[in-house]
Design an enzyme around this catalytic site. Sequence first.
Site, PDB file in Angstrom:
ATOM      1  N   LYS A 197      16.640  -2.338 -48.866  1.00  0.00           N
ATOM      2  CA  LYS A 197      15.690  -1.737 -47.931  1.00  0.00           C
ATOM      3  C   LYS A 197      16.157  -2.054 -46.517  1.00  0.00           C
ATOM      4  O   LYS A 197      16.320  -3.218 -46.163  1.00  0.00           O
ATOM      5  CB  LYS A 197      14.282  -2.298 -48.153  1.00  0.00           C
ATOM      6  N   HIS A 245       2.783 -11.073 -46.834  1.00  0.00           N
ATOM      7  CA  HIS A 245       2.889 -10.704 -48.243  1.00  0.00           C
ATOM      8  C   HIS A 245       3.902 -11.604 -48.938  1.00  0.00           C
ATOM      9  O   HIS A 245       4.683 -12.309 -48.289  1.00  0.00           O
ATOM     10  CB  HIS A 245       3.331  -9.245 -48.391  1.00  0.00           C
ATOM     11  N   ASP A 293       6.966 -11.236 -51.918  1.00  0.00           N
ATOM     12  CA  ASP A 293       7.773 -10.206 -52.567  1.00  0.00           C
ATOM     13  C   ASP A 293       7.549 -10.237 -54.074  1.00  0.00           C
ATOM     14  O   ASP A 293       7.485 -11.310 -54.685  1.00  0.00           O
ATOM     15  CB  ASP A 293       9.253 -10.412 -52.270  1.00  0.00           C
ATOM     16  N   HIS A 330       5.202 -14.389 -46.189  1.00  0.00           N
ATOM     17  CA  HIS A 330       5.927 -14.135 -44.948  1.00  0.00           C
ATOM     18  C   HIS A 330       5.439 -12.838 -44.300  1.00  0.00           C
ATOM     19  O   HIS A 330       4.766 -12.018 -44.938  1.00  0.00           O
ATOM     20  CB  HIS A 330       7.439 -14.067 -45.192  1.00  0.00           C
TER      21      HIS A 330
END
Length: 339
Positions: free
Chosen positions: A206, A225, A227, A281
């Site tokens: 990404k 959030h 991962d 993070h």
Amino acid sequence: MEKSVQALASATLLSGTLPAEFIRPLAEQPTATIRHYGPVSMIPTVDLSETDQEKLVQAISEACGTWGIFQLVNHGIPPEAINRLQSVGREFFELSSAEEKEECSDKAPAGGSRSVGGYGRQVREDADGKKVWSDHLFHKIWPPSSINYQFWPKNPPSYREANEEYAVYLREASDKVLKLMSLGLGLEENALGEALGGEQLQYNLKINYYPPCPRPDLVLGLVAHRDLSAITVLVPNEVPGLQVLKDDQWIEVEYIPNSLIVHVGDQIEILSNGKYRSVLHRVTVKKDRLRMSWPVFLEPPAELVIGPLPQLVNDQDPAKYKPQKFKDYMFSKLNKLPE
């Protein structure tokens, strides 16, 4: 296609005003939530050139267990390969036309849903309609059988070559990391890699593009959030912005040239039965500087069942997570359902 943040940034920098949907609630605004920046040296750094394996295993184990993130240096990926990856990514965002970017987006049928692949704004919509200050390009780089080249830019022409080169080197580095992480749990070195699908482990790139913003105190490039990947291996540019939550403080990750930033994701936390922790993070943006990053999310195949490894479960430490197919876990998390 919805107007990109990149295009919006050019207009807002002149006016100095932001559309309301980008302004985060007060509880999420960077200046309202940062009480302290810890010393940058607090973020663990792991040196893969360390010849004492016991010391190296301990360093990775401690970083994964206490932080869930570390900087990886002397990882074996040539700086030239990283530079080429970054160069073609910048060229795509800065030089490609809107039409060329649109060609890399998911062409969902009328009334259908878009996948997370291709060019776009954000993977998940906030329930309150708030938006993040970033654009992205998302596509698989490994294994070859999973790649959809529809999402790979044709401009610049060297994009494919640079990404395929980086994928080869990244697989070598990430394989070393997973082996050291396995040893840090007291397991055989291939335990985590095999539990994640072995040769079928998915590598999803990404490119995050965070343009300058007139009011960086009010927005986020990415909201807080964790991962859903196994691990995330990220190449940053020189502009800071990645922050991790540690001891109730948001701490900014230092930029180290030619380093990789490795995040522990949810699947490793599950496999390790909580001994390694998925890191919370977020990303902040700047008023006059462009930030970009190139994370690669290492994820198991969709049908693979992920649960705590039996070797790490006993009467004193029972299983903390339920086994489930990765695709089901991903669906629940992306749609904010109970996992």
